[in-house]
Design an enzyme around this catalytic site. Structure first.
Site, short mmCIF file in Angstrom:
data_model
loop_
_atom_site.label_atom_id
_atom_site.label_comp_id
_atom_site.label_asym_id
_atom_site.label_seq_id
_atom_site.Cartn_x
_atom_site.Cartn_y
_atom_site.Cartn_z
N CYS A 31 -19.19 -46.69 21.48
CA CYS A 31 -18.14 -46.76 20.46
C CYS A 31 -17.26 -45.50 20.41
O CYS A 31 -16.43 -45.30 21.30
CB CYS A 31 -18.79 -47.08 19.10
SG CYS A 31 -17.58 -47.66 17.90
N ARG A 53 -10.98 -53.83 10.48
CA ARG A 53 -12.12 -53.40 11.29
C ARG A 53 -12.76 -54.59 11.99
O ARG A 53 -12.72 -55.71 11.49
CB ARG A 53 -13.15 -52.70 10.41
CG ARG A 53 -12.65 -51.43 9.78
CD ARG A 53 -13.80 -50.61 9.23
NE ARG A 53 -14.60 -50.00 10.30
CZ ARG A 53 -14.24 -48.90 10.96
NH1 ARG A 53 -13.12 -48.29 10.67
NH2 ARG A 53 -15.01 -48.42 11.90
N HIS A 76 -23.60 -50.61 19.00
CA HIS A 76 -24.56 -49.76 18.30
C HIS A 76 -25.83 -50.56 18.13
O HIS A 76 -26.00 -51.63 18.65
CB HIS A 76 -24.03 -49.43 16.89
CG HIS A 76 -22.83 -48.58 16.87
ND1 HIS A 76 -22.86 -47.23 17.12
CD2 HIS A 76 -21.54 -48.87 16.57
CE1 HIS A 76 -21.64 -46.73 16.98
NE2 HIS A 76 -20.82 -47.70 16.65
N1 GLN Z 1 -13.70 -44.18 14.95
C1 GLN Z 1 -13.81 -45.27 15.78
C2 GLN Z 1 -13.30 -46.58 15.24
O1 GLN Z 1 -13.45 -46.91 14.07
C3 GLN Z 1 -15.25 -45.37 16.24
C4 GLN Z 1 -16.21 -45.88 15.22
C5 GLN Z 1 -17.63 -45.92 15.71
O2 GLN Z 1 -18.07 -45.14 16.57
N2 GLN Z 1 -18.39 -46.83 15.11
O3 GLN Z 1 -12.69 -47.29 16.00
#
Ligand code: GLN
Length: 245
Positions: free
Chosen positions: A94, A128, A194
């Site tokens: 990520c 998101r 993750h």
């Molecule tokens: N900051 C990044 C995003 O939101 C990565 C987030 C993460 O590692 N979960 O895209």
């Protein structure tokens, strides 16, 4: 035989149990009688890339990624680029995946220039991309179904010379548009998963370990099988749940 693992920025990039990936790699090597060392390297600590076989970078939020920019510019970025070109194995999750790329334009228009070790870039979106998801890795990355958890606002786009790690079966993946998930370049395995990724995806874990052993020792024979009853049960349960959604 011995593999040396470098865990980059463990105190800053470690969301949703990403550290579990290190524990899993270590355990699956030791169970086969292969020695492992794990070193942690964070801000202000230089890395001697020749010393390591596998680099791990976990995920982090926009703010944490921004905090690292100065440290990357002070030398680590250059070292990481050299290690990637030298075909060292990388597992990046990520935020760590995004950081290996060229840049990240946040949803409010700020551009963070990243390492440029792989030809991908990321554009922040307001919405998101969150949830359990799964993808099938490409044949060169084992042709196996990976289950994971994604949570990102960045949409990542692959350059022409970069293959995806896999194709999305359920969920968003790189950008929610082109079905691709993650990136594969030389021995870099980059993904949005993750969760942590490797405990419930032992086939992918072994592919990564095998890649490191091949690079270091030219070892091509398959790794000795382990009793993966529980790992497969966790994997298959999630796979079935996702099939139903
Ligand atoms: N900051 C990044 C995003 O939101 C990565 C987030 C993460 O590692 N979960 O895209």
């Amino acid at each position: 035989m011995r593999l040396n693992i470098c865990h980059l920025y463990p105190d800053i990039l470690n969301l949703y149990g990403d550290r579990g990936n290190i524990i899993t790699m270590k355990r699956r090597l030791e169970d086969r009688g292969i020695a492992v060392t794990v070193d942690e390297r964070s801000i202000g600590q230089p890395i001697d890339i020749d010393q390591y076989d596998i680099f791990f970078i976990g995920g982090g939020q926009d703010f944490e990624q921004e905090v690292l920019l100065r440290d990357l510019a002070a030398g680590k970025g250059r070292d990481i680029r050299a290690a990637v070109e030298d075909e060292k194995v990388f597992l990046a999750i990520c935020g760590g995946y995004q950081m290996l790329g060229q840049y990240y334009k946040t949803w409010d228009g700020e551009q963070l220039d990243f390492i440029g070790a792989i030809n991908v870039h990321t554009i922040g979106a307001k919405e998101r991309m969150i949830g359990n998801y799964m993808y099938r890795t490409t044949p060169e990355s084992g042709d196996t179904i990976v289950v994971g958890f994604e949570n990102h606002s960045g949409k990542t786009y692959l350059g022409a010379d970069i293959a995806p790690l896999g194709m999305v079966l359920q969920g968003f993946g790189n950008n929610g548009e082109d079905q691709t998930e993650g990136a594969r370049y030389k021995n870099v395995f980059a993904t949005y998963s993750h969760g942590s990724l490797l405990p419930k995806n032992p086939v992918l874990c072994d592919l990564i370990l095998q890649t490191a052993l091949r690079r270091k020792y030219d070892r091509v024979e398959p790794l000795a099988p382990l009793d993966d009853t529980l790992e497969h049960a966790a994997h298959d349960y999630m796979q079935q749940r996702l099939h139903k959604t």
